[in-house]
Design a protein around this motif. Structure first.
Motif, mmCIF file in Angstrom:
data_model
loop_
_atom_site.group_PDB
_atom_site.id
_atom_site.type_symbol
_atom_site.label_atom_id
_atom_site.label_comp_id
_atom_site.label_asym_id
_atom_site.label_seq_id
_atom_site.Cartn_x
_atom_site.Cartn_y
_atom_site.Cartn_z
ATOM 1 N N LEU B 93 0.837 -1.200 0.000
ATOM 2 C CA LEU B 93 0.000 0.000 0.000
ATOM 3 C C LEU B 93 0.877 1.258 0.000
ATOM 4 O O LEU B 93 0.663 2.190 -0.781
ATOM 5 N N PHE B 94 1.867 1.232 0.872
ATOM 6 C CA PHE B 94 2.743 2.391 1.000
ATOM 7 C C PHE B 94 3.488 2.643 -0.315
ATOM 8 O O PHE B 94 3.521 3.766 -0.828
ATOM 9 N N ALA B 95 4.076 1.582 -0.873
ATOM 10 C CA ALA B 95 4.833 1.736 -2.120
ATOM 11 C C ALA B 95 3.915 2.209 -3.242
ATOM 12 O O ALA B 95 4.281 3.045 -4.065
ATOM 13 N N THR B 160 7.131 -5.354 17.108
ATOM 14 C CA THR B 160 7.735 -6.015 15.952
ATOM 15 C C THR B 160 7.239 -5.384 14.646
ATOM 16 O O THR B 160 8.016 -5.198 13.704
ATOM 17 N N LEU B 161 5.970 -5.015 14.630
ATOM 18 C CA LEU B 161 5.440 -4.317 13.449
ATOM 19 C C LEU B 161 6.242 -3.050 13.179
ATOM 20 O O LEU B 161 6.634 -2.756 12.050
ATOM 21 N N PHE B 162 6.483 -2.312 14.265
ATOM 22 C CA PHE B 162 7.211 -1.047 14.140
ATOM 23 C C PHE B 162 8.605 -1.281 13.566
ATOM 24 O O PHE B 162 9.034 -0.599 12.639
ATOM 25 N N VAL B 163 9.295 -2.267 14.121
ATOM 26 C CA VAL B 163 10.686 -2.476 13.715
ATOM 27 C C VAL B 163 10.783 -2.976 12.278
ATOM 28 O O VAL B 163 11.733 -2.670 11.567
ATOM 29 N N THR B 164 9.799 -3.763 11.816
ATOM 30 C CA THR B 164 9.957 -4.408 10.507
ATOM 31 C C THR B 164 9.175 -3.737 9.378
ATOM 32 O O THR B 164 9.221 -4.213 8.259
ATOM 33 N N PHE B 165 8.468 -2.639 9.682
ATOM 34 C CA PHE B 165 7.613 -2.167 8.586
ATOM 35 C C PHE B 165 8.305 -1.593 7.355
ATOM 36 O O PHE B 165 7.735 -1.593 6.284
ATOM 37 N N PRO B 166 9.575 -1.115 7.415
ATOM 38 C CA PRO B 166 10.152 -0.602 6.156
ATOM 39 C C PRO B 166 10.557 -1.671 5.145
ATOM 40 O O PRO B 166 10.743 -1.350 3.982
ATOM 41 N N PHE B 167 10.722 -2.934 5.588
ATOM 42 C CA PHE B 167 11.379 -3.899 4.692
ATOM 43 C C PHE B 167 10.690 -4.073 3.344
ATOM 44 O O PHE B 167 11.323 -3.986 2.296
ATOM 45 N N VAL B 168 9.397 -4.312 3.358
ATOM 46 C CA VAL B 168 8.701 -4.600 2.098
ATOM 47 C C VAL B 168 8.657 -3.360 1.203
ATOM 48 O O VAL B 168 9.006 -3.416 0.022
ATOM 49 N N SER B 169 8.276 -2.226 1.778
ATOM 50 C CA SER B 169 8.140 -1.040 0.922
ATOM 51 C C SER B 169 9.488 -0.577 0.387
ATOM 52 O O SER B 169 9.584 -0.094 -0.732
ATOM 53 N N ARG B 170 10.556 -0.775 1.194
ATOM 54 C CA ARG B 170 11.896 -0.417 0.714
ATOM 55 C C ARG B 170 12.265 -1.213 -0.537
ATOM 56 O O ARG B 170 12.936 -0.714 -1.427
ATOM 57 N N GLU B 171 11.854 -2.464 -0.588
ATOM 58 C CA GLU B 171 12.147 -3.286 -1.762
ATOM 59 C C GLU B 171 11.284 -2.864 -2.943
ATOM 60 O O GLU B 171 11.726 -2.883 -4.091
ATOM 61 N N LEU B 172 10.043 -2.490 -2.659
ATOM 62 C CA LEU B 172 9.092 -2.244 -3.752
ATOM 63 C C LEU B 172 9.234 -0.862 -4.380
ATOM 64 O O LEU B 172 9.063 -0.708 -5.582
ATOM 65 N N ILE B 173 9.533 0.152 -3.541
ATOM 66 C CA ILE B 173 9.492 1.530 -4.052
ATOM 67 C C ILE B 173 10.414 1.740 -5.260
ATOM 68 O O ILE B 173 9.959 2.221 -6.298
ATOM 69 N N PRO B 174 11.714 1.358 -5.175
ATOM 70 C CA PRO B 174 12.555 1.600 -6.366
ATOM 71 C C PRO B 174 12.066 0.857 -7.597
ATOM 72 O O PRO B 174 12.071 1.406 -8.704
ATOM 73 N N ALA B 209 10.256 -9.026 -5.971
ATOM 74 C CA ALA B 209 10.697 -8.035 -4.990
ATOM 75 C C ALA B 209 9.858 -8.147 -3.724
ATOM 76 O O ALA B 209 10.364 -7.989 -2.612
ATOM 77 N N LEU B 210 8.581 -8.443 -3.906
ATOM 78 C CA LEU B 210 7.694 -8.588 -2.752
ATOM 79 C C LEU B 210 8.115 -9.785 -1.899
ATOM 80 O O LEU B 210 8.248 -9.675 -0.677
ATOM 81 N N PHE B 211 8.366 -10.929 -2.543
ATOM 82 C CA PHE B 211 8.830 -12.105 -1.804
ATOM 83 C C PHE B 211 10.121 -11.793 -1.052
ATOM 84 O O PHE B 211 10.295 -12.154 0.107
ATOM 85 N N TYR B 212 10.988 -11.118 -1.746
ATOM 86 C CA TYR B 212 12.280 -10.773 -1.171
ATOM 87 C C TYR B 212 12.094 -9.914 0.082
ATOM 88 O O TYR B 212 12.686 -10.176 1.134
ATOM 89 N N GLY B 213 11.266 -8.904 -0.027
ATOM 90 C CA GLY B 213 10.971 -8.036 1.112
ATOM 91 C C GLY B 213 10.337 -8.822 2.255
ATOM 92 O O GLY B 213 10.669 -8.614 3.427
#
Lengths: 355, 288
Positions: B93-95, B160-174, B209-213
C-alpha cells in the motif's frame, strides 16, 4: 463516434500546457495532432482518453458529455508510445486482456475470445507469435500487438500516442502504411499524436498543428503544407530558410535581395520571408536584385538529392539549398565558388504576428 | 622498425608483470575476506551447534521440547505470522501510494518510512511502553477496560510491526518507481477495474521483490530482540520470544538449552538466506 473537445485548458505546476482548445472530429476521421515536443499534444490526447483531467472544458463523444467519467467508461482504445504491453503475459493473453476483464455478463465465452484474438493476430500479421512473450518480439511487432490489444474491445475511438516514435525509420514507414490501410478497413475515429510532420501528412485525413498549448492550424495535409497560417508552421513543417527584412510598398527587402509582396502595399513594416530549400534556381553569373549572391560552403549528396550550404555575400547568413543530382551535375559547381540563387517561391509574413 | 618491436616486447612483459602482480593482490584480498568470514561467521555457527549437542542429542531435544522453550517458539511463530502479512500489505500500500500518486509531503513520508531503521529498537520499544503503559492517559484508559498491551503479546506484535515495517516497501518503491504507471494505465484503458489491474498487472510485476521483502521482514520479525525485550516483560512461557528465552537461559547458565534454541534460530536464518539467494537469482533473471 465523433469527438468534440470544447474549451479545454490544463495547467501543470503553474505552467499552462493547454490553452482553450476547441476541436471537433467527425466519425471515422483519422486526425494527426502534430507539434514539437512540449506543445501539449500528448496531454490533450490523455485528456480525451480520461487518463488526465482537464482543468476546464468538456470532452464529448457523440453528443455524450464524458468530461467527468472514468477511463474505463470511455471505452477508447489507447496505444502507448512505448507499447505498455504486459510483460508477464503472452501475446495472446495481452490481446485477450480487455475481453477477459469484462464483467461475467458481458464477457464472451472462451472459444469466442480465442476466435477474436486469432482474427486480430491475423490482422496485425502476427499469427505465429501468439504464445511468445513481449520481450521476445521486435519493436515493430510489439507495437502491432499493442494495436491489436487496443482493437480487441472493438472501440469506436482509437487514440495513439506517438505510436511509431520508438521505432527505426524503415519499420516506421511500414507501420505508417499499415495504419493507414487498417484505418480504411476498420473506419474507427482515430487521433494520433506525432512530432514527425512526414508521418502526419502521410497518414492523416486532417492535421491539427499544436504549438505552446494552442491550435495553430487545422486542415488537410495539402492545405497545411501549401498555405501555412503563420511563420511558426512554415518553419515547423519541412525545413525553410528564414529571411528577416522589411515589407515596403509591395516589396520584401532583405539586404541586397528583394522580391514582390503584392499583399502588403501600404506602410513599411518588419517582415519575415521563408523559402524552401528546393525552391531555388541556381545560376552562375546572373546577378540581380531578385537573386541572392552566395558562396558554396559544403556539398553533401543524400540519395537522389544534393544539399548545399551556402553563405550569403551580403548578410553572411547560411542558407540551405537542395537540388536533384542531375541538375547538380549539369551545373558543375564546387565548394568555394560563388553562385546566384533565384527563389521560385517566397512566403512572406508581416512580423507583428507571433514569429 | 626494430625499436617498435622492442617497445612492443617490453610493453608485453610489463603487461605480464602487471597481471602477475594483480593476481597476487587478487588472491591475497580474497583470502583475507575468506579468513574473516570463517572467523566471524562459520566458526560461531559451528560453535552454536557444537555447544547445543555437547551433552548429546537426547539433551538437545529435551531442552527444545521443554514447555517454556516450546512456548517461546510458538510465540515467535505467532508474531511472525501476524507481523509479516500485515507489513507485506502495508508495504504494498505504502509503495503504491508513493509511486503511483503525487501529493504534497511525499518526500517527508519517504523519509519517515526509514525511521525504524535509524532509531534504536530499544527506543522503539520504549515509545510503546510510554504510549500504552500506565504512564499515559491512554494506557490507563486501556487498563481500566482490561486491555493489556504492554507486557503482553499485543505489545510484542506492535513493537515487531514497528521495527519491521520498512522492509517490504523499501524493496518495492525503487522497482515500482522504475516501472512507472504505464502498464496500469493500459489496463484501465482496456476496461479493467482497480482490483483487476492490481492482481493481473501490478502484482505479477512486483512479485519477486515482494517475496524478497517478505523474507527480510520475516527474518527480522523472528530475530528482533531490543524492542521486544522492552515491551515483553520477560514472562517465561507467556511473553518470551525465542531471542528473549535464549537470553534468559543463558543468564541462568543453562548453556545447552540456550544453544539448542539458538541452533533452531540459526537454522531458520540459514533457510532464510537460501531462500533469499534463490529470490535474488529469480529477480535478476526476470529483470533481464
Amino acid at each position: 463516434m465523433s469527438i468534440e473537445i470544447r474549451h479545454v485548458s490544463k495547467t501543470f505546476d503553474s505552467f499552462q500546457i493547454l490553452k482553450d482548445i476547441n476541436l471537433t472530429i467527425p466519425t471515422g476521421e483519422l486526425v494527426a495532432l502534430l507539434g514539437p515536443s512540449g506543445s501539449g499534444k500528448t496531454s490533450l490526447l490523455r485528456i480525451v482518453a480520461g487518463l488526465e483531467q482537464a482543468d476546464t472544458g468538456q470532452i464529448i463523444f457523440q453528443g455524450r458529455d464524458l468530461t467527468d467519467s472514468h477511463v474505463k467508461e470511455r471505452q477508447v482504445g489507447f496505444v502507448f508510445q512505448h507499447y505498455a504491453l504486459f510483460q508477464n503475459m503472452t501475446v495472446f493473453d495481452n490481446i485477450a486482456y480487455g475481453l477477459k476483464v469484462r464483467p461475467r455478463k458481458l464477457r464472451p465465452s472462451k472459444s469466442e475470445i480465442r476466435q477474436r484474438v486469432e482474427k486480430l493476430l491475423a490482422l496485425v500479421r502476427l499469427e505465429p507469435y501468439g504464445r511468445r512473450y513481449p520481450s521476445q518480439l521486435s519493436g515493430g511487432q510489439r507495437q502491432r500487438v499493442a494495436l491489436a490489444r487496443a482493437l480487441a474491445m472493438e472501440p469506436e475511438i482509437l487514440l495513439l500516442d506517438e505510436p511509431f516514435g520508438a521505432l527505426d525509420a524503415k519499420v516506421r514507414k511500414e507501420l505508417r502504411h499499415w495504419l493507414r490501410h487498417l484505418h480504411e478497413s476498420v473506419k474507427v475515429t482515430s487521433i494520433f499524436v506525432t512530432h514527425d510532420q512526414e508521418e502526419a501528412f502521410e497518414v492523416a485525413d486532417r492535421v491539427v498543428i499544436i504549438h505552446d498549448g494552442k491550435i495553430e492550424q487545422t486542415g488537410t495535409p495539402e492545405q497545411v503544407y501549401e498555405h501555412p497560417a503563420n511563420p511558426f508552421i512554415y518553419d515547423f513543417i519541412g525545413s525553410a530558410n528564414r529571411f528577416e527584412g522589411k515589407i515596403s510598398q509591395g516589396k520584401f527587402i532583405d539586404g541586397s535581395f528583394e522580391t514582390e509582396a503584392p499583399d502588403y502595399t501600404h506602410k513599411t513594416i518588419d517582415g519575415l520571408g521563408f523559402i524552401r530549400p528546393y525552391h531555388f534556381i541556381i545560376e552562375k553569373n546572373n546577378p540581380g536584385k531578385h537573386s541572392i549572391r552566395a558562396k558554396i560552403k559544403h556539398i553533401r549528396t543524400i540519395g537522389p538529392i544534393v544539399r548545399l550550404d551556402v553563405e550569403r555575400s551580403d548578410t553572411h547568413n547560411v542558407l540551405n539549398v537542395e537540388i536533384n543530382r542531375e541538375e547538380f551535375r549539369l551545373l558543375d559547381v564546387h565548394t568555394g565558388e560563388f553562385v546566384d540563387l533565384r527563389p521560385k517561391e517566397v512566403q512572406i509574413f508581416p512580423m507583428n504576428e507571433s514569429s | 622498425m626494430e625499436s617498435i618491436v622492442q617497445s612492443d616486447i617490453s610493453s608485453r612483459t610489463h603487461v605480464i608483470r602487471q597481471s602477475v602482480k594483480s593476481k597476487i593482490v587478487r588472491w591475497s584480498l580474497i583470502s583475507v575476506v575468506l579468513i574473516f568470514l570463517f572467523c566471524f561467521l562459520v566458526v560461531p555457527l559451528i560453535a552454536i551447534f557444537f555447544e547445543a549437542f555437547r551433552q548429546g542429542t537426547s539433551v538437545y531435544f529435551s531442552s527444545i521440547i521443554e514447555p517454556d522453550a516450546l512456548a517461546s517458539i510458538r510465540l515467535t511463530l505467532i508474531v511472525a505470522l501476524i507481523v509479516v502479512p500485515v507489513n507485506a500489505l502495508f508495504g504494498i500500500l505504502f509503495a503504491w501510494v508513493i509511486t503511483k500518486y503525487s501529493f504534497k509531503g511525499k518526500n517527508v513520508l519517504v523519509t519517515l518510512i526509514d525511521l525504524p531503521f535509524s532509531v534504536s529498537p530499544v527506543i522503539g520499544g520504549l515509545i510503546f511502553i510510554l504510549l500504552f503503559g500506565q504512564h499515559s492517559g491512554f494506557g490507563r484508559w486501556l487498563m481500566s477496560h482490561h486491555i493489556e498491551i504492554v507486557f503482553n503479546v499485543p505489545g510484542i506484535i506492535i513493537a515487531t510491526l514497528f521495527v519491521t515495517f520498512p522492509f517490504v516497501s523499501r524493496e518495492l518503491i525503487p522497482l515500482m518507481e522504475n516501472q512507472g504507471t504505464v502498464a496500469e494505465e493500459a489496463s484501465l484503458t482496456l476496461g479493467a477495474n482497480a482490483m483487476q489491474t492490481f492482481f493481473r498487472v501490478t502484482l505479477p510485476n512486483i512479485k519477486w521483490a515482494l517475496f524478497y521483502g517478505i523474507i527480510l521482514c520475516n527474518a527480522r520479525a523472528i530475530g528482533e530482540f531490543g524492542a521486544v525485550s522492552v515491551v515483553s516483560g520477560h514472562i517465561r512461557g507467556v511473553t518470551n520470544t525465542m531471542p528473549l528465552q535464549i537470553e534468559n537461559l543463558y543468564n541462568e547458565y543453562h548453556f545447552v538449552s540456550a544453544f539448542a534454541l539458538a541452533s533452531i534460530m540459526s537454522l531458520l536464518a540459514i533457510i532464510t538466506m537460501i531462500l533469499k539467494g534463490i529470490m535474488e537469482n529469480y529477480m535478476r533473471n526476470s529483470s533481464n
